[in-house]
Write an enzyme that holds these catalytic residues in place. Structure first.
Site, PDB file in Angstrom:
ATOM      1  N   ARG A   1     -42.254 -36.183 -75.641  1.00 42.28           N
ATOM      2  CA  ARG A   1     -43.587 -36.612 -75.021  1.00 42.28           C
ATOM      3  C   ARG A   1     -43.645 -37.545 -74.080  1.00 42.28           C
ATOM      4  NH1 ARG A   1     -45.281 -32.520 -77.045  1.00 42.28           N
ATOM      5  NH2 ARG A   1     -46.431 -32.504 -79.034  1.00 42.28           N
TER       6      ARG A   1
ATOM      7  N   HIS B   1     -44.952 -28.765 -69.338  1.00 43.53           N
ATOM      8  CA  HIS B   1     -45.070 -28.634 -70.754  1.00 43.53           C
ATOM      9  C   HIS B   1     -45.123 -27.214 -71.260  1.00 43.53           C
ATOM     10  CE1 HIS B   1     -46.743 -31.032 -74.462  1.00 43.53           C
ATOM     11  NE2 HIS B   1     -45.874 -30.183 -74.938  1.00 43.53           N
TER      12      HIS B   1
HETATM   13  C1  OXD Z   1     -45.822 -29.051 -78.435  1.00 43.91           C
HETATM   14  C2  OXD Z   1     -46.070 -27.595 -78.401  1.00 43.91           C
HETATM   15  O1  OXD Z   1     -46.145 -29.936 -79.521  1.00 43.91           O
HETATM   16  O2  OXD Z   1     -46.190 -27.416 -77.086  1.00 43.91           O
HETATM   17  O3  OXD Z   1     -45.504 -29.612 -77.582  1.00 43.91           O
HETATM   18  O4  OXD Z   1     -45.848 -27.121 -79.263  1.00 43.91           O
END
Ligand code: OXD
Length: 310
Positions: A223, A271
């Site tokens: 994260r 992401h």
């Molecule tokens: C996360 C996802 O939790 O993309 O990052 O599932």
């Protein structure tokens, strides 16, 4: 009994089909204004809805993603379960991402891409062999274990770190503060797959980078708030670290004027390490609903005291 789906309509229509076929007794809806709030027992969402208190009979919130730190601080009533997505599609995609990033760092792809921009033909030799490369994973949950399992095939020297002790065949497992320091000292490529918690916020900082040997590199698929971006930039500029793959940043999206974007030793992806795939996620959710209705714990049940981030 209503299952309210508050994510995108494309994935919702695939969930709707799966529910109609496999769990017709549960009414699936994507329209909060077309269901009586008291009938809503389950909600699937990425972020906590602002009007959660409308749903007086809510039993569980299903997060469509693997991470649930975005629920930290949300006013979720005590009896309501929070369930994160533990799904094979996420595990497979995160594993692919980790393998891609580790092989790219191992074979200097980020450097060669930068050289290509400058039309430079320059071999980086000697090329270390995989048996000489020490690859370590922070976080030995489902994702960390799957990544290590697939990395084994390449012959890297593997280590892993988790808060509490674990044993994984073929992996040197470490735990606790002291275990972290000794693992870092023997790591060439560090992969972060930790969840964001009060203990892991800011973990990828100057102090941690200094414990890595000179020339080490980073794969950050945890994260954004775990990384001190200034410390990373300083370590790269000083040549202490040699490269980084970042799939997560703080904030997201990363503002266009952020220095991380243009650093030649950093590869940024938006992401995308894992994107929950609706076909398999719908079946995982249906299986979990069956477990819940049988009074059993669903897969991915979150310990709410654990994930609070301050
Ligand atoms: C996360 C996802 O939790 O993309 O990052 O599932």
């Amino acid at each position: 009994m209503v299952f309210l789906f508050l994510c995108d309509a494309d994935r919702g229509s695939i969930f709707a089909q799966a529910f109609a076929e496999h769990l017709p007794e549960v009414r699936f809806s994507m329209q909060p204004d077309q269901v009586a709030p008291d009938e809503v027992r389950f909600i699937m969402t990425w972020k906590p809805p602002a009007d959660l208190d409308r749903y007086k009979n809510l039993e569980a919130i299903f997060c469509i993603g693997a991470g649930v730190d975005q629920f930290s601080g949300a006013a979720i009533p005590d009896g309501v379960k929070l369930i994160r997505m533990v799904d094979q599609s996420i595990t497979r995609m995160v594993t692919e991402y980790v393998i891609m990033a580790v092989l790219s760092l191992h074979r200097n792809l980020h450097v060669y891409i930068d050289q290509q921009r400058h039309r430079t033909w320059h071999e980086i030799v000697p090329q270390p062999q995989s048996a000489d490369r020490r690859v370590s994973v922070l976080g030995l949950g489902v994702l960390g274990q799957a990544a290590l399992h697939h990395l084994k095939g390449f012959g890297f020297q593997l280590s892993g770190w988790s808060r509490s002790a674990r044993t994984i065949e073929g992996v040197a497992c470490h735990s606790g503060e002291a275990g972290l320091a000794s693992m870092l000292a023997q790591t060439d490529i560090l992969i972060c797959l930790l969840p964001l918690t009060k203990d892991t916020a800011g973990i990828l900082d100057k102090d941690l980078f200094e414990k890595l040997p000179r020339g080490a590199s980073l794969v950050q698929a945890g994260r954004g708030r775990q990384l001190d971006a200034d410390a990373l930039l300083a370590a790269l500029d000083a040549g202490h670290l040699s490269g980084a793959f970042l799939d997560v940043t703080d904030p997201e999206p990363l503002p266009s004027d952020n220095r991380l974007w243009s650093h030649p030793k950093i590869v940024i992806t938006p992401h995308i390490a894992a994107i929950t795939q609706p076909q398999s996620a719908a079946m995982t959710t249906i299986d979990n609903l069956r477990l819940l209705r049988a009074g059993e714990d669903p897969k991915g049940l979150v310990d709410r005291a654990e994930f609070q981030v301050v």
